[in-house]
Design a protein around this motif. Structure first.
Motif, short mmCIF file in Angstrom:
data_model
loop_
_atom_site.label_atom_id
_atom_site.label_comp_id
_atom_site.label_asym_id
_atom_site.label_seq_id
_atom_site.Cartn_x
_atom_site.Cartn_y
_atom_site.Cartn_z
N ALA A 94 0.83 -1.17 -0.06
CA ALA A 94 -0.01 -0.05 0.03
C ALA A 94 0.90 1.20 -0.10
CB ALA A 94 -0.81 0.03 1.19
N ARG A 95 0.41 2.34 -0.63
CA ARG A 95 1.18 3.67 -0.80
C ARG A 95 0.75 4.31 0.61
NH1 ARG A 95 -1.95 5.14 -5.98
NH2 ARG A 95 -3.33 4.16 -4.77
N ALA A 111 8.73 0.77 5.04
CA ALA A 111 9.33 0.35 3.82
C ALA A 111 9.73 -0.90 4.10
CB ALA A 111 10.19 1.38 3.47
N ALA A 112 10.43 -1.34 5.31
CA ALA A 112 10.94 -2.49 5.42
C ALA A 112 9.77 -3.56 5.64
CB ALA A 112 11.72 -2.65 6.73
N ALA A 113 8.75 -3.26 6.07
CA ALA A 113 7.54 -4.00 6.34
C ALA A 113 6.75 -4.27 4.73
CB ALA A 113 6.62 -3.60 7.17
N GLY A 114 7.17 -3.77 3.71
CA GLY A 114 6.39 -3.77 2.39
C GLY A 114 5.64 -2.64 1.84
N TYR A 115 5.39 -1.76 2.79
CA TYR A 115 4.67 -0.45 2.24
C TYR A 115 5.54 0.38 1.32
CZ TYR A 115 1.29 -1.27 5.87
OH TYR A 115 0.46 -2.18 6.69
N SER A 151 -4.40 9.61 -4.19
CA SER A 151 -3.26 8.96 -4.57
C SER A 151 -2.73 7.86 -3.52
CB SER A 151 -1.93 9.67 -5.06
OG SER A 151 -1.55 10.58 -3.94
N LEU A 152 -3.27 8.01 -2.27
CA LEU A 152 -2.53 7.12 -1.40
C LEU A 152 -3.74 6.12 -0.64
CD1 LEU A 152 -0.91 10.33 0.51
CD2 LEU A 152 0.16 8.28 -0.80
N GLU A 153 -3.22 4.95 0.13
CA GLU A 153 -4.01 4.10 0.62
C GLU A 153 -4.03 4.44 2.26
OE1 GLU A 153 -3.76 2.74 -3.22
OE2 GLU A 153 -2.05 2.41 -2.03
N VAL A 154 -2.76 5.06 2.69
CA VAL A 154 -2.58 5.12 4.05
C VAL A 154 -1.82 6.57 4.14
CG1 VAL A 154 -1.60 4.38 6.03
CG2 VAL A 154 -1.95 2.51 4.10
#
Length: 314
Positions: A94-95, A111-115, A151-154
């Motif tokens: 997710a962004r 970012a390390a968690a995949g976002y 443009s963002l999910e979070v």
């Protein structure tokens, strides 16, 4: 502005004069600031002009705090808990935009968690520190940032909303950045919490004059609802801020300088002080303060709260 014309920035209710509290910044000296409180939701506001210079001086000055390396495991635990608050609502990829990203610690963790995580930070020192960490943090703030609508999910506003002059206007901008169904995670101090009641005018999280709005859960829910957001959950038991805030609030009742240890760690208070002896003598109270904060949190009276809300489609 006359008292009759003041309105709550959270729910729009009438504000009435409430109390004066001491400055949380030692450099300002023994000055006091007036607070007004909403008769409807209990949210309070700091009256008078802001002091922009305080975001580059005092406790907010550049430099590494004392004992920073010892705090690293705790900081990682704080970021992990914040990510867990998001996990039920969003999948990695997710962004995510962290507004008021500071030194970029949470952006790096997300970012390390995949976002797909980025951050906004108004201070040049924060942006520089984030880049050294490898976090994608850019200059800007909620009022001026150029973010594409939807443009963002979070979006995360972690202890940011209490600082802005107009929380409603800031929230309106953030909501526009979210895609329908996107989520907003907000962290704010809780004026209705047990910690605030115990700390009184020396509550750790008052932080006047930097904090402009002192929210209650009722106030933050009203504000979110007015801007097309539905609250999913409110978390009162938090590792970050809450146990330390309870202990520091207790100790501040007997120290000359409110939040003396916080300022000492921030290199904003002297070692040679009567307050150091008082602080050391109060160290055995840390477990008591932790248990008191846990009890308050379980009763829905946490010192700070995390609110997860979603943008209602349409």
């Amino acid at each position: 502005m006359p008292e009759a014309d003041r309105h709550c920035p959270a729910c729009g209710g009438k504000l009435r004069g409430w109390r004066t509290v001491p400055s949380s910044e030692p450099a300002l000296g023994p000055v006091r600031f007036a607070l007004a409180r909403c008769v409807a939701c209990g949210t309070a506001v700091t009256l008078g002009a802001t002091v922009p210079a305080l975001y580059d001086s005092g406790a907010y000055r550049s430099g590494t705090p004392r004992l920073h390396r010892l705090a690293v495991p705790a900081l990682r635990a704080y970021d992990a808990q914040r990510l867990r608050l998001l996990a039920p609502s969003l999948a990695p990829g997710a962004r995510l935009l962290d507004v008021g990203a500071g030194r970029g610690r949470f952006v790096a963790a997300a970012a390390a968690a995949g976002y797909r995580a980025t951050g906004l930070e108004p201070s040049a020192r924060g942006v520089g520190a984030a880049r050294e960490l490898g976090a994608d943090v850019r200059p800007g703030d909620v009022e001026t940032a150029d973010v594409a609508p939807g443009s963002l999910e979070v979006v995360t506003l972690w202890h940011v909303l209490e600082h802005v002059a107009d929380p409603g206007a800031a929230l309106a901008r953030v909501v526009g950045w979210l895609a329908p169904g996107g989520v907003l995670l907000i962290g704010v101090p809780n004026l209705a919490g047990l910690q605030a009641r115990i700390g009184g005018e020396r509550w750790y999280h008052l932080d006047v004059p930097r904090h402009r709005t002192h929210f209650t859960p009722a106030g933050i829910e009203a504000l979110l609802g007015a801007h097309g957001l539905r609250v999913l959950r409110i978390r009162h038991v938090l590792l970050e801020h809450n146990p330390f805030g309870m202990w520091q609030s207790l100790v501040s009742r007997v120290t000359r300088q409110p939040s003396y240890l916080y300022h000492l760690l921030k290199r904003n208070a002297p070692w040679r002080s009567r307050d150091l002896a008082v602080t050391l003598a109060a160290l055995p109270l840390i477990p008591v303060a932790g248990l008191a904060e846990l009890a308050g949190g379980l009763a829905g009276r946490g010192g700070t709260i995390a609110v997860l809300a979603t943008r209602v489609a349409g």
